[in-house]
Design a protein around this motif. Sequence first.
Motif, PDB file in Angstrom:
ATOM      1  N   HIS A   1       0.833  -1.201   0.000  1.00  0.00           N
ATOM      2  CA  HIS A   1       0.000   0.000   0.000  1.00  0.00           C
ATOM      3  C   HIS A   1       0.864   1.246   0.000  1.00  0.00           C
ATOM      4  N   HIS A   2       0.305   2.307  -0.558  1.00  0.00           N
ATOM      5  CA  HIS A   2       0.899   3.633  -0.462  1.00  0.00           C
ATOM      6  C   HIS A   2       0.591   4.204   0.925  1.00  0.00           C
ATOM      7  N   PRO A   3       1.409   5.133   1.418  1.00  0.00           N
ATOM      8  CA  PRO A   3       1.139   5.723   2.737  1.00  0.00           C
ATOM      9  C   PRO A   3      -0.267   6.310   2.872  1.00  0.00           C
ATOM     10  N   SER A   4      -0.776   6.928   1.808  1.00  0.00           N
ATOM     11  CA  SER A   4      -2.121   7.507   1.874  1.00  0.00           C
ATOM     12  C   SER A   4      -3.193   6.425   1.993  1.00  0.00           C
ATOM     13  N   ASP A   5      -2.933   5.229   1.444  1.00  0.00           N
ATOM     14  CA  ASP A   5      -3.876   4.115   1.617  1.00  0.00           C
ATOM     15  C   ASP A   5      -3.983   3.721   3.088  1.00  0.00           C
ATOM     16  N   VAL A   6      -2.844   3.656   3.748  1.00  0.00           N
ATOM     17  CA  VAL A   6      -2.811   3.279   5.160  1.00  0.00           C
ATOM     18  C   VAL A   6      -3.479   4.355   6.014  1.00  0.00           C
ATOM     19  N   ALA A   7      -3.214   5.623   5.696  1.00  0.00           N
ATOM     20  CA  ALA A   7      -3.844   6.714   6.445  1.00  0.00           C
ATOM     21  C   ALA A   7      -5.366   6.656   6.292  1.00  0.00           C
ATOM     22  N   ALA A   8      -5.832   6.389   5.073  1.00  0.00           N
ATOM     23  CA  ALA A   8      -7.277   6.303   4.836  1.00  0.00           C
ATOM     24  C   ALA A   8      -7.873   5.100   5.570  1.00  0.00           C
ATOM     25  N   GLY A   9      -7.186   3.970   5.565  1.00  0.00           N
ATOM     26  CA  GLY A   9      -7.672   2.796   6.281  1.00  0.00           C
ATOM     27  C   GLY A   9      -7.746   3.041   7.782  1.00  0.00           C
ATOM     28  N   ALA A  10      -6.725   3.717   8.322  1.00  0.00           N
ATOM     29  CA  ALA A  10      -6.731   4.033   9.750  1.00  0.00           C
ATOM     30  C   ALA A  10      -7.885   4.965  10.095  1.00  0.00           C
ATOM     31  N   LEU A  11      -8.145   5.941   9.247  1.00  0.00           N
ATOM     32  CA  LEU A  11      -9.246   6.875   9.502  1.00  0.00           C
ATOM     33  C   LEU A  11     -10.593   6.171   9.426  1.00  0.00           C
ATOM     34  N   LEU A  12     -10.781   5.336   8.409  1.00  0.00           N
ATOM     35  CA  LEU A  12     -12.041   4.614   8.271  1.00  0.00           C
ATOM     36  C   LEU A  12     -12.279   3.691   9.463  1.00  0.00           C
ATOM     37  N   GLY A  13     -11.268   2.926   9.848  1.00  0.00           N
ATOM     38  CA  GLY A  13     -11.407   2.023  10.982  1.00  0.00           C
ATOM     39  C   GLY A  13     -11.654   2.758  12.282  1.00  0.00           C
ATOM     40  N   THR A  14     -10.979   3.888  12.473  1.00  0.00           N
ATOM     41  CA  THR A  14     -11.165   4.672  13.691  1.00  0.00           C
ATOM     42  C   THR A  14     -12.578   5.229  13.785  1.00  0.00           C
ATOM     43  N   LEU A  15     -13.073   5.785  12.685  1.00  0.00           N
ATOM     44  CA  LEU A  15     -14.415   6.384  12.696  1.00  0.00           C
ATOM     45  C   LEU A  15     -15.487   5.328  12.963  1.00  0.00           C
ATOM     46  N   LEU A  16     -15.410   4.194  12.267  1.00  0.00           N
ATOM     47  CA  LEU A  16     -16.435   3.170  12.446  1.00  0.00           C
ATOM     48  C   LEU A  16     -16.302   2.470  13.802  1.00  0.00           C
ATOM     49  N   GLY A  17     -15.069   2.208  14.222  1.00  0.00           N
ATOM     50  CA  GLY A  17     -14.877   1.594  15.538  1.00  0.00           C
ATOM     51  C   GLY A  17     -15.422   2.476  16.650  1.00  0.00           C
ATOM     52  N   ALA A  18     -15.150   3.785  16.571  1.00  0.00           N
ATOM     53  CA  ALA A  18     -15.644   4.705  17.592  1.00  0.00           C
ATOM     54  C   ALA A  18     -17.163   4.813  17.552  1.00  0.00           C
ATOM     55  N   ALA A  19     -17.728   4.876  16.342  1.00  0.00           N
ATOM     56  CA  ALA A  19     -19.186   4.995  16.216  1.00  0.00           C
ATOM     57  C   ALA A  19     -19.899   3.791  16.817  1.00  0.00           C
ATOM     58  N   PHE A  20     -19.384   2.611  16.551  1.00  0.00           N
ATOM     59  CA  PHE A  20     -20.042   1.398  17.052  1.00  0.00           C
ATOM     60  C   PHE A  20     -19.902   1.254  18.561  1.00  0.00           C
TER      61      PHE A  20
END
Length: 330
Positions: free
Chosen positions: A265-284
């Motif tokens: 993955h490119h660094p921006s892919d990892v940053a986007a994955g971390a953001l998506l996981g953080t937002l959904l994990g926190a919401a749930f």
Amino acid sequence: MEDGSSCASGDGPASWQLRRVSWARVLLQQDWGSVLSTAVVLLALGVAEGVLGGPRSRPFMVTDATISYPNGDSTIPYWSVIVASLAALLLSVLLAELWLARGLHADLTDGLAAALHFALDGISAFLVTGLATQVSKMVVGRLRPDFLARCQPPVPDPLAVQYGLPAAANPPCTAPASPELTEGQYSFPSGHTSTAFAFSVWTVGYCIWAFNVRPPRRSAGGVRRLGVWRRLAHEAATAAGFLWVVALLLYAWFVGVSRITDFKHHPSDVAAGALLGTLLGAAFVLRAIGRLPGVLAGAEAGGAAGTPQPDTSLLRGNRVHNHGGDLPSV
């Protein structure tokens, strides 16, 4: 203050025996409305994945250095991310609900109902994150850093560099069609990272609430009045709780870093994955915590005749046994 084993409704320690558990009540007391809403989201994402059918075609050139890295094995396989993260989540929930917060529950049935409530929500966070990640991969169709090694396109001779060409003008891949080649077009966002962060953020949020917010805390003066060994045990538990949540976050971070160093993955892919996981994990996890006090609202009406019934709230703060002040804080 009464002992924790006697705070169960009716018959003391017997209500914390597995043979006394009402499994029907455990299921009845679940927040099935939240489960249904999660199922609707999963269905919508599944339909979107089926409609897309595959990754979007993007133009590329054989001279693109950003997709010319070598193709190798992953340091951390995806299955191990799921297994390790799920094990950490379940361990945290079971430890908190059936041991640390035992005095907050009327009986073992209530404790198991709370544990199942949180386990279902954590698994829901993982499923929604996984499908949202996959749909995003298909919509974007970004090429992985090792795509040329997977595709093995011929290099034209003489080499002519042209810009602004459509995807239809891409050089053909000499490598046979395979899942590995298709996976080369699924770079954005990182699925390993989104999964690791969804699990870790969910578990960390739960632990902070379970260790710090839910149980009644000892005052500073109360801690100072403890004996030496109890004081040491209290401080050790506090340190262990903090180290546990830090370890969870560091694991998710290490997973993301490994996707870059493995050229997946490119660094921006990892940053986007971390953001998506953080937002959904926190919401749930916030949803699960907020819905907990009403999980057992219908328990009295649903229990079998002669079965000790819990209070209408799972958070029975007025009947916490003495070890409640020794819960680890994070």
